[in-house]
Design an enzyme around this catalytic site. Structure first.
Site, PDB file in Angstrom:
ATOM      1  N   LYS A  60       0.839  -1.205   0.000  1.00 55.77           N
ATOM      2  CA  LYS A  60       0.000   0.000   0.000  1.00 55.77           C
ATOM      3  C   LYS A  60       0.882   1.266   0.000  1.00 55.77           C
ATOM      4  O   LYS A  60       2.104   1.181   0.095  1.00 55.77           O
ATOM      5  CB  LYS A  60      -0.959  -0.041   1.186  1.00 55.77           C
ATOM      6  CG  LYS A  60      -1.948  -1.242   1.127  1.00 55.77           C
ATOM      7  CD  LYS A  60      -2.885  -1.144  -0.045  1.00 55.77           C
ATOM      8  CE  LYS A  60      -3.819  -2.272  -0.367  1.00 55.77           C
ATOM      9  NZ  LYS A  60      -4.190  -3.323   0.495  1.00 55.77           N
TER      10      LYS A  60
HETATM   11  C1  PLP Z   1      -5.389  -4.328   0.780  1.00 56.23           C
HETATM   12  C2  PLP Z   1      -6.864  -4.159   0.763  1.00 56.23           C
HETATM   13  C3  PLP Z   1      -7.672  -4.523   1.855  1.00 56.23           C
HETATM   14  C4  PLP Z   1      -7.150  -5.276   3.025  1.00 56.23           C
HETATM   15  O1  PLP Z   1      -6.124  -4.622   3.689  1.00 56.23           O
HETATM   16  P1  PLP Z   1      -5.306  -5.447   4.788  1.00 56.23           P
HETATM   17  O2  PLP Z   1      -4.599  -4.355   5.552  1.00 56.23           O
HETATM   18  O3  PLP Z   1      -4.368  -6.347   4.060  1.00 56.23           O
HETATM   19  O4  PLP Z   1      -6.280  -6.175   5.630  1.00 56.23           O
HETATM   20  C5  PLP Z   1      -9.014  -4.238   1.806  1.00 56.23           C
HETATM   21  N1  PLP Z   1      -9.580  -3.670   0.732  1.00 56.23           N
HETATM   22  C6  PLP Z   1      -8.849  -3.331  -0.344  1.00 56.23           C
HETATM   23  C7  PLP Z   1      -9.538  -2.679  -1.505  1.00 56.23           C
HETATM   24  C8  PLP Z   1      -7.479  -3.581  -0.374  1.00 56.23           C
HETATM   25  O5  PLP Z   1      -6.764  -3.280  -1.463  1.00 56.23           O
END
Ligand code: PLP
Length: 387
Positions: A188
């Site tokens: 992210k």
């Molecule tokens: C990465 C992601 C999540 C989950 O995030 P985590 O921190 O890995 O639980 C949820 N929704 C979207 C759209 C994502 O890209």
């Protein structure tokens, strides 16, 4: 044979300050939730710049989405509407709570949830909507929040891609939804390895999330009887979860957060380079933000034009052969076995998501990419497309 080193699809950008802070945490003797997690929450709220906000650190966005919906009282018999064009985490948390997921199609221009489709999907059982700011471009929150208010629905934003993103000049996280959830997963825009943050203006919601993220432990009940709570005292008020963020992770977050605007600027520059170098190819390039707004550019998603003459999978194979990592965001939930079978979904119900899925590729996008990397991707794409 390609001799250049592999160009990955995503890479975290971890600096010396992050490393030093993690080492400091390890030496401090306090490795799980403690002073750094608290400071990360304070700094995150300060970053969003809204004094009314509570920021609650959790060990993933998935945990944060689960906690937000739990605190809103979502449960069996309820329906929650979200987009089919997302990662399964957005929807699975609804099932954790025994409620039902109602998937809807996307706006073909932005690939974000189609607000008109949300409206058509509302039933007497609908309790909440979860928009996703796909790729880092804000969903149409003005229309969605107006609809939610009119129909009495809760709104939890899946802002996993939206750090930082603005809608109508306001940062995602400060809009008028009930809660907003950010992700700090490894790929992210800022990362703590694993981690997330829930933000809300609702005092009662924040309180419930705080209790439920750590086993349902509350020390508040004691306050009714005496001013001084002994350090050992706590009460269990619910069967809570183990969703707290460690100080080791928060140590990373403290410094990643300071660099969030620098990262966004770098990603925006990469998006602009892509826009210039890919122009003229049979590709639909991703939409930019509305005038004056910020796109986080978590992902750079291109779609093959209908007349490109090359299939999506072939394009990805050719890019891989040229040493370039790509991905697909996403195989829509309506095609995933669990969701398809649980709700008897057909692709004809989601024509825009289906059309996009068949044509889309996420190109490499991360802050440490340089202009020659973008040129290399563009060159490989041009060759792969026979131009
Ligand atoms: C990465 C992601 C999540 C989950 O995030 P985590 O921190 O890995 O639980 C949820 N929704 C979207 C759209 C994502 O890209």
């Amino acid at each position: 044979m390609n001799s250049e080193p592999f160009l990955p699809f995503a890479l975290p950008d971890i600096g010396e300050a992050e490393i030093a802070e993690v080492v400091d945490t390890l030496r401090s003797g306090w490795v799980t939730t403690g002073p750094k997690a608290r400071r990360f929450e304070e700094d995150f709220a300060a970053f969003l710049g809204d004094p009314g906000l509570h920021a609650l650190a959790v060990n993933s966005a998935t945990a944060g989405l689960h906690l937000a919906l739990e605190a809103l009282g979502i449960g069996p018999g309820d329906e929650v509407i979200t987009t089919t064009h997302t990662f399964t985490a957005t929807a699975e948390v609804v099932r954790y709570l025994g409620a039902d997921v109602v998937l809807v199609d996307i706006d073909p221009a932005t690939l974000c949830i189609d607000v008109a489709a949300v409206e058509r999907a509302i039933t007497p059982r609908t309790k909440a909507v979860i928009p996703v700011h796909y790729a880092g471009l804000a969903a149409d929150m003005t229309a969605l929040l107006a609809l939610a208010q009119r129909r009495g629905l809760k709104v939890v934003e899946d802002a996993a891609h939206a750090m930082p993103t603005t809608h109508a000049g306001r940062l995602v996280g400060t809009l008028d939804s009930d809660a907003t959830v950010f992700s700090f997963y490894a790929n992210k825009t800022i990362t703590t390895g694993e981690g997330g943050m829930v933000v809300t203006r609702d005092e009662a919601l924040a309180k419930r999330i705080k209790v439920m993220r750590l086993h349902g432990i509350s020390r508040d009940a004691f306050d009714r009887f005496t001013a001084k709570v002994p350090s050992w005292y706590y009460e269990i008020v619910a069967p809570g979860f183990k969703y707290n963020l460690t100080d080791i992770a928060a140590a990373l977050g403290l410094h990643q957060l300071k660099r969030a605007r620098e990262f966004q600027a770098k990603r925006e520059r990469i998006a602009n380079w892509y826009g210039q170098t890919l122009a003229g190819l049979p590709l639909v390039l991703p939409p930019g933000p509305a005038a004056g707004d910020v796109h986080s550019w978590h992902l750079y998603v291109v779609r093959l034009a209908d007349d490109a003459g090359v299939a999506r999978d072939a394009l990805i194979e050719r890019l891989f052969a040229a040493g370039i990592g790509c991905s697909v965001h996403y195989t829509p939930l309506h095609l995933q076995p669990y969701w398809r079978e649980r709700y008897a979904l057909r692709r004809a119900q989601f024509p825009h998501s289906q059309h996009a899925y068949e044509r889309l590729v996420s190109l490499p996008m991360y802050s440490r990419m340089v202009e020659s990397d973008v040129q290399r991707v563009a060159r490989a794409a041009r060759e792969a497309l026979g131009h």
